[in-house]
Motif scaffolding. Sequence first.
Motif: not given
Length: 207
Positions: A23-35, A38-41, A145-149
């Motif tokens: 998906a990443l190599n196909d230039d897709q945007l992912i949301a994924y868990p970290t320590d 969540y983050a966007l990647g 992944l901190i959304l506006p507000g």
Amino acid sequence: MARYLDVHPDNPQPRLLAQIVDALNDDQLIAYPTDSGYALGSRLGNRDGRDRILRIRGLDDRHHFTLMCKDFSQLGQLVHVDNSAFRAIRAATPGPYTFILPGTPEVPRRLLHPKKKTVGVRIPDHTVVQALLELLGEPLLSSTLILPGEDEPRTLGWDVKEELDHQVDLVVEAGETPAEPTTVIDWSDGAPEIIRRGAGDPGRFEA
């Protein structure tokens, strides 16, 4: 609608990891868990990924992106780390810290801060992300992944899927994540300056 992949947090399935990398190599945007929530990647070479992240988060061009690195060796290819920072950063990683440093020519110009020419880097202490970075073979352009507000990152995959179903391409689930973002240290002027106090103990960088 975003795809939803449920990955085992301790023993991530190679088949699912391969789907995320595809998906990443196909230039897709992912949301994924970290320590640290969540983050966007997206892949570094995904020109649209940067803009999509800024739109989702409601940020402008002065936002410091983070390059998620597998290890200290990879980090060192992306930013200039002087002697004063080397030991301290190495001792604090992997962990919930983001370091802002001058970028090297390895970093695309559009990912650097427009005036300072700096970028954030970090090495996560998260089994799934480490496995993903290993398979991807390069750093991941990332932003908490901190959304506006809001002032805390999202922590649950199903919640992210519900909120961003039509704004991201893939949501990775791997169990609940901590709700505290990284501690951000700006080391671009030769001395550590704490920009954000978060999950990592900032005391080790205070005089």
